[in-house]
Design an enzyme around this catalytic site. Structure first.
Site, short mmCIF file in Angstrom:
data_model
loop_
_atom_site.label_atom_id
_atom_site.label_comp_id
_atom_site.label_asym_id
_atom_site.label_seq_id
_atom_site.Cartn_x
_atom_site.Cartn_y
_atom_site.Cartn_z
N ASP A 1 -8.53 5.24 -12.60
CA ASP A 1 -9.73 6.10 -12.27
C ASP A 1 -10.20 5.83 -11.11
O ASP A 1 -10.23 4.88 -10.53
CB ASP A 1 -10.82 5.73 -13.58
N ASP B 1 0.78 -1.15 0.12
CA ASP B 1 -0.01 -0.09 -0.15
C ASP B 1 0.81 1.01 -0.08
O ASP B 1 1.72 1.46 0.95
CB ASP B 1 -1.00 -0.15 1.18
N GLY B 2 0.72 2.21 -1.02
CA GLY B 2 1.41 3.44 -1.15
C GLY B 2 1.35 4.23 0.08
O GLY B 2 2.31 4.88 0.41
N ASP C 1 0.47 7.52 -10.11
CA ASP C 1 0.00 7.09 -11.51
C ASP C 1 -1.16 6.07 -11.09
O ASP C 1 -1.25 4.99 -11.03
CB ASP C 1 1.22 6.30 -11.98
N TYR D 1 -7.35 7.31 -24.14
CA TYR D 1 -7.87 7.56 -22.90
C TYR D 1 -9.34 8.29 -23.14
O TYR D 1 -9.46 8.95 -24.07
CB TYR D 1 -7.13 8.44 -22.17
#
Length: 304
Positions: free
Chosen positions: A164, A143-144, A161, A229
């Site tokens: 959505d 987990d960042g 990064d 995108y």
């Protein structure tokens, strides 16, 4: 959500009713599910190999350089001497590849929660994921947010990064996440986050800038065109603890020779500056005249 119809992959999303992005499939290369998400890789007829996570196109071999270069080189070229960089998400390796193009970078830490994404990308997107084997790159599977809480005041630049804001990724768009980003930055550090698109997600971009505005003295919003995108466009939210930082003016002006040596396909110093010029409908929402915290971007746009 997204479907395959008559040999076409159609990205459909409840965020964008009545709209979809389509690519023709030549061959499905991988289809599976990790602990966190559904993963699909297919070879398209015109855009090369395509990575899809939970029904959303993440990158294609043909146009990935636009996103990877902009989200990486915008913050790097606004920092006088970046050495320690954290990338949250980005298991495809594209952002790491771009950051490592600068010899002054001493260490890039990639925080990717899904080991399976890295494995799949190493096999099917080696031009991106090959960067993860560089000795300056350190991969942390986890987990960042937790990683940042354990490494305060540690990074010159943090790049998010993010996919959505669906499911588990919603947390990467909330105020608490940006508090973690700020705490993990060194003094005068810079963040750059995926900022959705102006045509379909203007309210999300506004929410992200509002969070940054409440925490950082300097903020900015840039965008670039990318065909695969949603809406053919993607934005980048930037913020810094350094007061008065003008994101529109890169500190390094890269020559054509330098760009060629760096194998740059999209980013250059002129695009850096131009990417902050917003269409009027977006400027009115994101940087209204009454907002004193956005003077840098407001004044720049008034002068062009």
């Amino acid at each position: 959500m997204s479907t395959v119809e008559s040999g076409w992959y159609l990205e459909k999303n409840d965020q964008w009713p009545g709209y979809s992005v389509g690519l023709k499939i030549e061959k499905v290369l991988f289809e599976g599910k990790s602990e966190f998400q559904e993963i699909l890789v297919f070879k398209s007829t015109t855009f090369g190999n395509v990575l899809v996570l939970d029904g959303c196109i993440q990158c294609t071999e043909r146009d990935e350089h636009c996103y990877q270069e902009m989200i990486s080189h915008l913050p790097i070229n606004c920092h006088p001497d970046p050495k320690q960089v954290l990338v949250v998400g980005g298991g495809d390796g594209g952002v790491v590849r771009e950051v490592l193009k600068y010899p002054g970078i001493e260490r890039v830490t990639l925080c990717e929660i899904d080991q399976k994404v890295i494995e799949v990308c190493k096999e099917y997107l080696p031009s991106m994921a090959g960067s993860l084997s560089d000795p300056r790159c350190h991969v942390n599977i986890g987990d960042g947010i937790q990683y940042m809480k354990e490494h305060k005041d540690s990074f010159d630049i943090i790049i998010t990064d993010a996919p959505d804001p669906i499911g588990a990724a919603k947390g990467l768009y909330e105020l608490d996440y940006y508090r973690c980003l700020k705490a993990a930055l060194k003094p005068n550090g810079i963040i750059c986050s995926q900022g959705e698109n102006l045509w379909l997600d203007l309210h999300v971009a506004d929410q992200l800038l509002s969070s940054c505005r409440s925490l950082f003295p300097s903020i900015g919003y840039a965008f670039a065109g990318i065909p695969t995108y949603a809406s053919g466009q993607i934005g980048f939210v930037m913020a810094s603890s350094r007061p008065g930082l003008d994101f529109t003016k890169p500190l390094r002006m890269l020559s054509d020779d330098e760009l060629d040596k760096m194998d740059m396909k999209f980013y250059n110093s002129s695009i850096h500056t131009a990417s902050f010029v917003l269409p009027q409908f977006a400027k009115k929402v994101l940087f209204p005249a009454s907002n004193g915290n956005s003077e840098t971007q407001k004044n720049f746009q008034a002068d062009v």
